[in-house]
Write an enzyme that holds these catalytic residues in place. Sequence first.
Site, PDB file in Angstrom:
ATOM      1  N   SER A 252       0.848  -1.184   0.000  1.00 14.20           N
ATOM      2  CA  SER A 252       0.000   0.000   0.000  1.00 14.20           C
ATOM      3  C   SER A 252       0.888   1.240   0.000  1.00 14.20           C
ATOM      4  CB  SER A 252      -0.890   0.007   1.245  1.00 14.20           C
ATOM      5  OG  SER A 252      -0.106   0.320   2.373  1.00 14.20           O
ATOM      6  N   LYS A 253       0.250   2.366  -0.061  1.00 13.79           N
ATOM      7  CA  LYS A 253       0.939   3.663  -0.082  1.00 13.79           C
ATOM      8  C   LYS A 253       1.961   3.774   1.064  1.00 13.79           C
ATOM      9  CE  LYS A 253      -0.093   6.215  -3.427  1.00 13.79           C
ATOM     10  NZ  LYS A 253       1.076   6.477  -4.234  1.00 13.79           N
ATOM     11  N   ARG A 254       1.569   3.175   2.183  1.00 11.61           N
ATOM     12  CA  ARG A 254       2.411   3.220   3.373  1.00 11.61           C
ATOM     13  C   ARG A 254       3.841   2.734   3.086  1.00 11.61           C
ATOM     14  NH1 ARG A 254       2.313  -0.766   6.941  1.00 11.61           N
ATOM     15  NH2 ARG A 254       0.746  -1.781   5.659  1.00 11.61           N
ATOM     16  N   GLY A 256       5.506   3.176   0.453  1.00 10.51           N
ATOM     17  CA  GLY A 256       6.244   4.033  -0.482  1.00 10.51           C
ATOM     18  C   GLY A 256       5.676   3.899  -1.881  1.00 10.51           C
TER      19      GLY A 256
END
Length: 484
Positions: A252-254, A256
């Site tokens: 996920s975006k978390r 990177g």
Amino acid sequence: MSEVRVRFAPSPTGKLHIGGARTAIYNWAFARAMGGKFVLRIEDTDPERSTQENIDLIIRAMRWLGLDWDEGPEVGGPYGPYLQTQRFDTYTAALEQLKESGNAYPCFCTSEELAARREAVQNGAERQPDPCRCLDHDAAQARIDAGEAHVWRLKVPEDRGTIVVHDIVHGDSEFDASLQDDMILVRSDGSPTYNFAVVCDDVNMKMTHIIRGDDHLSNTPRQVLVYEALGYPTPTFAHLPMICGPDGKKLSKRHGAASVEEYRDLGYLSDALFNYLALLGWAPDGETTVFSRDEMAEKFTLDHLSKNPSSLDFDKLEWMNNQYVQTMGADAFLEAARPYLEQAGYALDERVSTIVKASYPLVRERVKLMTDAVPMIKYLLDEEVELDEKSVAKVLQKDGKKAKTAILEAAKVLEGCEWTVEAIEAALRGLLEKLDAKPRFVFQPIRVAVTGNMVSPPLFESIELLDRKVVLDRLAKAAQVAVD
Ligand code: GLU
């Protein structure tokens, strides 16, 4: 065996995610290895989330990755159009076929009725077939003609029993058909459902293998029923395990960067990202990790795909990128650095191009990402150098007197020496004896003076690439900073 036909079918609801890119790479490689066809189909039936901009971005990202398709947007092909929103007449035709063969029926149940039935089953009642399954044909037609809202459902044969999905990666999975509702094929507004459109397209486009993410595995039994109803042999499935972040959790975006574009902007090379993504679930043999597109296109098979999710390893990806930097050669290095040079305001004239190319042997082992390149060679491109604060404190000022002496002596010997690496090195090494000092105390101040930093590409080679006057100016300036 008939010609292999595979497709990559992104929904343009965002940029090309690296999970999608890996799926595209595997489809591409399989088509190439089998001498088959690779098709790009855009699944843009979600009108709220699909945009033309995303379609363009996906296409551009695929091209950047070096993927070419035999049929699809921009290239056409015999089974087009390749955008689902332009294929509605084919879904209507498929529904007509299913109506005629008795495999589809109109359902007039309201959402309240459906909810009540679901609740009853949850409370222990036996699952009942949809009451609309056995409506009299003429009566149903009359209700349709009168404008009553209805959907079209797939009439799953009562005795269908167990659906076995054969999957190359996951093996066989069994699903009990009697536990599935008769799926909706066409909604009351006339639009096809996702599972119906996908199968219609895969049938009409004559797909032989479906290679996609295993988030679609749960859709597959329904799709198998549609293939059967349409009388088309079920293709071979290969559902790829997802790609996880370094912590093993769903990407996920978390974690990177998630899209191909973001990796490009971070300074990854297309060849390296392609190679790295290809390795997430496949390898040409037990040991080779660095391989080209051509090698993959020759050797790829679906036989040994990994069943387990792969985790992204950013260190390995960086290592991989550097492998490609190390072997790309000076011309390709200049090309790869071009956007970053332009961004930093350099005009790519003869002078800059020559310096960038000449710097390649000095920096090729150090440039991990292409974004490293400009900061690393800036001191070769600019007239003046910015001195790094920490380096100044540690190297020029901590033992200022010694540093100053080394710098001034260096200026003296460099003033008259021949301008070759050998002569420069000999001249500077001569200072060690003259000053009776350790290399560190002589070369580090010179390095900070000339390159601006105590960590830099090789010193003698760097000096050779700079003009004598520039070097002497930098030494003079640093000598002023190096006071104790
Ligand atoms: N459009 C689907 C997606 O982007 C892929 C469907 C398929 O490959 O069958 O996830």
